[in-house]
Structures are given as C-alpha cells and as structure tokens.
Design an enzyme around this catalytic site. Structure first.
Site, PDB file in Angstrom:
ATOM      1  N   SER A  18      17.626  33.554  46.195  1.00 55.80           N
ATOM      2  CA  SER A  18      17.203  32.348  45.469  1.00 55.80           C
ATOM      3  C   SER A  18      15.838  31.818  45.929  1.00 55.80           C
ATOM      4  CB  SER A  18      18.271  31.253  45.585  1.00 55.80           C
ATOM      5  OG  SER A  18      19.407  31.645  44.837  1.00 55.80           O
ATOM      6  N   LYS A  67      31.277  25.863  46.537  1.00 54.66           N
ATOM      7  CA  LYS A  67      31.118  25.411  45.145  1.00 54.66           C
ATOM      8  C   LYS A  67      32.146  24.357  44.721  1.00 54.66           C
ATOM      9  CE  LYS A  67      28.619  29.428  43.491  1.00 54.66           C
ATOM     10  NZ  LYS A  67      28.411  30.452  42.510  1.00 54.66           N
ATOM     11  N   GLY A 132      37.704  33.898  43.598  1.00 61.75           N
ATOM     12  CA  GLY A 132      36.849  33.099  44.471  1.00 61.75           C
ATOM     13  C   GLY A 132      36.038  32.099  43.662  1.00 61.75           C
ATOM     14  N   ASN A 154      44.020  38.911  42.236  1.00 58.43           N
ATOM     15  CA  ASN A 154      43.367  38.615  43.514  1.00 58.43           C
ATOM     16  C   ASN A 154      44.248  39.064  44.664  1.00 58.43           C
ATOM     17  OD1 ASN A 154      41.050  37.367  44.793  1.00 58.43           O
ATOM     18  ND2 ASN A 154      42.489  35.857  45.607  1.00 58.43           N
ATOM     19  N   ARG A 155      43.597  39.549  45.712  1.00 59.74           N
ATOM     20  CA  ARG A 155      44.348  39.990  46.895  1.00 59.74           C
ATOM     21  C   ARG A 155      45.296  38.872  47.347  1.00 59.74           C
ATOM     22  NH1 ARG A 155      40.871  41.006  52.221  1.00 59.74           N
ATOM     23  NH2 ARG A 155      40.305  38.877  51.675  1.00 59.74           N
ATOM     24  N   LYS A 159      45.557  32.052  45.265  1.00 55.96           N
ATOM     25  CA  LYS A 159      44.283  31.567  44.713  1.00 55.96           C
ATOM     26  C   LYS A 159      44.198  31.847  43.212  1.00 55.96           C
ATOM     27  CE  LYS A 159      40.511  32.295  47.338  1.00 55.96           C
ATOM     28  NZ  LYS A 159      39.738  33.092  48.325  1.00 55.96           N
TER      29      LYS A 159
HETATM   30  P1  ATR Z   1      35.821  32.322  48.462  1.00 57.09           P
HETATM   31  O1  ATR Z   1      37.090  32.954  47.955  1.00 57.09           O
HETATM   32  O2  ATR Z   1      35.916  31.912  49.894  1.00 57.09           O
HETATM   33  O3  ATR Z   1      35.256  31.293  47.543  1.00 57.09           O
HETATM   34  P2  ATR Z   1      34.153  34.311  47.376  1.00 57.09           P
HETATM   35  O4  ATR Z   1      33.081  35.134  47.994  1.00 57.09           O
HETATM   36  O5  ATR Z   1      33.845  33.456  46.220  1.00 57.09           O
HETATM   37  O6  ATR Z   1      34.763  33.475  48.555  1.00 57.09           O
HETATM   38  O7  ATR Z   1      35.362  35.226  46.962  1.00 57.09           O
HETATM   39  C1  ATR Z   1      35.605  36.384  47.578  1.00 57.09           C
HETATM   40  C2  ATR Z   1      36.556  37.161  46.679  1.00 57.09           C
HETATM   41  O8  ATR Z   1      36.568  38.505  47.108  1.00 57.09           O
HETATM   42  C3  ATR Z   1      37.985  36.661  46.768  1.00 57.09           C
HETATM   43  O9  ATR Z   1      38.618  36.883  45.532  1.00 57.09           O
HETATM   44  C4  ATR Z   1      38.544  37.568  47.863  1.00 57.09           C
HETATM   45  O10 ATR Z   1      39.937  37.744  47.839  1.00 57.09           O
HETATM   46  P3  ATR Z   1      40.882  36.766  48.715  1.00 57.09           P
HETATM   47  O11 ATR Z   1      40.993  35.503  47.938  1.00 57.09           O
HETATM   48  O12 ATR Z   1      42.160  37.501  48.829  1.00 57.09           O
HETATM   49  O13 ATR Z   1      40.183  36.583  50.039  1.00 57.09           O
HETATM   50  C5  ATR Z   1      37.882  38.877  47.487  1.00 57.09           C
HETATM   51  N1  ATR Z   1      37.850  39.793  48.619  1.00 57.09           N
HETATM   52  C6  ATR Z   1      37.054  39.754  49.697  1.00 57.09           C
HETATM   53  N2  ATR Z   1      37.303  40.789  50.529  1.00 57.09           N
HETATM   54  C7  ATR Z   1      38.306  41.495  49.951  1.00 57.09           C
HETATM   55  C8  ATR Z   1      39.024  42.686  50.308  1.00 57.09           C
HETATM   56  N3  ATR Z   1      38.741  43.354  51.447  1.00 57.09           N
HETATM   57  N4  ATR Z   1      39.992  43.132  49.459  1.00 57.09           N
HETATM   58  C9  ATR Z   1      40.284  42.475  48.331  1.00 57.09           C
HETATM   59  N5  ATR Z   1      39.633  41.343  47.928  1.00 57.09           N
HETATM   60  C10 ATR Z   1      38.673  40.865  48.731  1.00 57.09           C
END
Ligand code: ATR
Length: 276
Positions: A18, A67, A132, A154-155, A159
């Site tokens: 950015s 956010k 996320g 989502n994992r 969420k």
């Molecule tokens: P946040 O969830 O903190 O706002 P983000 O960067 O906006 O952060 O979101 C990261 C996304 O990537 C989430 O959906 C996260 O899944 P979780 O909610 O289960 O953490 C997903 N993510 C990150 N690493 C992952 C992994 N190793 N396997 C599967 N999903 C992953």
C-alpha cells in the site's frame, strides 16, 4: 506546506504494498503527503484513531487482523463497511466524525466480479475458502453480481458460522470436505492466507474440477500461487488478487483526496517490480 500523513494499520505488515501505491499517486498528483506502515498491537488501535480525530493523521487503511476490531472506536461505519462489518478505510468527515468505510468490495467488483460473464451466473455455485477478514467483502461483491449459491469453508468452523449469522443464505462446507465439493463448483475463491509468499500452502490441489472452473486467488504475492499454476494446467480460468488490491487503493485514495487516480502502466510496473 504541511505534509499530510496516511498509513496502514495491521500486523504483520512487511508484505504490504500500500505505501508503494499511495506514495506513487501522491507524487503523481503533487500532493504533499506520505503513506507509511503502522504496525500495531490490538491495544494501540484506540491511540491511532485518536490521531485521526485530532487530525494528526488524515486517513488510514486497515488490514489483518483489525478490520473488525477497529469498529468500536469509530463514530460511524457506512455503506459496504456497514453491510460487511469490515472496515479497511478510515477518515475524518466534515462534521468531525471518524468514519469507517470498506473499499475491498469495490476492489473485488472491479478486479474480479465485473469480469465474470459466464452463462447463468445467478445459478453458478461458488465456494469461498476462508472465513477471515476479507470473506464478508467477497460475499457482498458476489451478491451484488446476483450470485446466490455461495458456500464457505474454513479450517475453524466457528468463524464460518459467525459469518453465516450476517449472511444467512450461505451454506457451510466442512474443511475436510472441500476436495469432494470442488467438482460441483463453477467458481472457487481462495480467501485464506494459504499460498502466500513464505507462508503455508494447501496440502492438496483440487483434483476433480469442472473444465470451466474459475479460480480466484485473493493473493497477489506470488502472482501465481501453486494452486493457480496447477489449476491453469487443468484449463481453469484463473485470476490473482493484484487488481483487487489496486482498485481498493484507488477508492481509498478517492475517499481521502477527492481525486480518482489513474491506473496507468507505470503504476502497474512499479507494483510488479516490488513483488517479491
Ligand atoms: P483473520 O482470520 O485473523 O482475520 P485472515 O488473514 O483474514 O486472518 O484470515 C486467514 C484465513 O486463512 C482464515 O480463514 C484462516 O483459517 P482459520 O480461521 O482456521 O485460522 C485461514 N488459514 C490460515 N492458515 C491456514 C492453514 N494452515 N490451513 C487452513 N486455513 C488457514
């Protein structure tokens, strides 16, 4: 002349392009301003918002993971920020109120959904991976295009369930089932951080897909994730998140400066040069 100050809050921020984008435009439009990275902890949000209120900072972008977290500190949230409960752009309005807006939805529309012209789009099935910060914006951009058959996975299932409270029509798919669901999808969108430069990647690549699959990756660094590379070989139509990034920035710049900046070749080259 007093230099205006802008920036982006989040953590981590080292990957953010950015500053490159906004400082390029400040120079181009001869605005005396500087845009910087403001890496902060959760408990520092209030202090940053205070700086906007006092006009020490003229505007900020917000990225992961804040956010949603910024919302309680704002006087109002408007338009797409209200519809998504997700804020990525903040400024002080003429009445002295700190306002939260969302330009990610516009970025997704210009950078992705406007380009969709597949037949019978309203009946297309879409799977969004991730729940996320950006996922509510993805859902809204799809809904604005008339797309209704949206699933998310989502994992961390909780969420995804929270997002369903705001968008009740979406379906939930368990993370362990994404592979088996992929073959019925017309569009798959990666809104997770999987595939990001230097981070974790998908353990598996979708094996069974429709030949007409459209795969959109929010990630733009690297420009081709492993998933994009392999699905491309299977003839899927693929997009990365670079245009979304540029368009969300364009709208933020407009909200702050009342100038709609050009997306010229020099800008695109500058951004590409800075991709690691
Ligand atoms: P946040 O969830 O903190 O706002 P983000 O960067 O906006 O952060 O979101 C990261 C996304 O990537 C989430 O959906 C996260 O899944 P979780 O909610 O289960 O953490 C997903 N993510 C990150 N690493 C992952 C992994 N190793 N396997 C599967 N999903 C992953």
């Amino acid at each position: 002349m007093i230099e205006k100050k802008f920036g982006i809050i989040g953590k981590p921020l080292s990957h953010s392009l950015s500053p490159i984008l906004h400082n390029f435009w400040f120079q181009k439009y001869k605005i005396s301003a500087n845009y910087s990275l403001i890496e902060i902890e959760l408990d520092e949000i209030e202090g940053v918002i205070k700086k906007i209120r006092n006009n020490e900072l003229q505007g900020i972008n917000v990225t992961v993971p804040y956010k949603q977290a910024v919302i309680p500190y704002l006087d109002l949230i408007i338009d797409d920020a209200k519809k998504t409960s997700s804020v990525n752009t903040i400024n002080l309005n003429e009445e002295g109120k700190v306002v939260g807006n969302n330009t990610d939805v516009y970025g997704l529309q210009r950078g992705f959904t406007d380009k969709l012209n597949n037949q019978n789009l309203t009946q297309n099935k879409v799977l969004i991976l991730g729940a996320g910060g950006v996922t509510p914006s993805v859902i809204l951009a799809l809904e604005k295009k008339g797309i209704k058959r949206i699933s998310i996975s989502n994992r961390t299932q909780k969420k995804a369930e929270d997002i369903k409270k705001k968008f009740p029509l979406i379906e939930l798919v368990e993370w362990k089932n994404i592979e088996s669901k992929s073959e019925e999808m017309d569009i798959i969108i990666n809104a997770t951080s999987l595939g990001l430069q230097g981070g974790n990647d998908f353990k598996q690549i979708f094996k069974n897909i429709k030949p007409s699959l459209i795969y959109y990756d929010i990630i733009y660094n690297p420009r081709e994730t492993t998933m994009i590379k392999i699905l491309k070989q299977k003839c899927a139509k693929t997009f990365n998140g670079l245009e979304m990034f540029i368009y969300q920035g364009q709208k933020s710049f407009f909200l702050w400066n009342k100038i709609k900046p050009d997306l010229d070749e020099e800008l695109k080259l500058t951004i590409k040069k800075n991709l690691k």
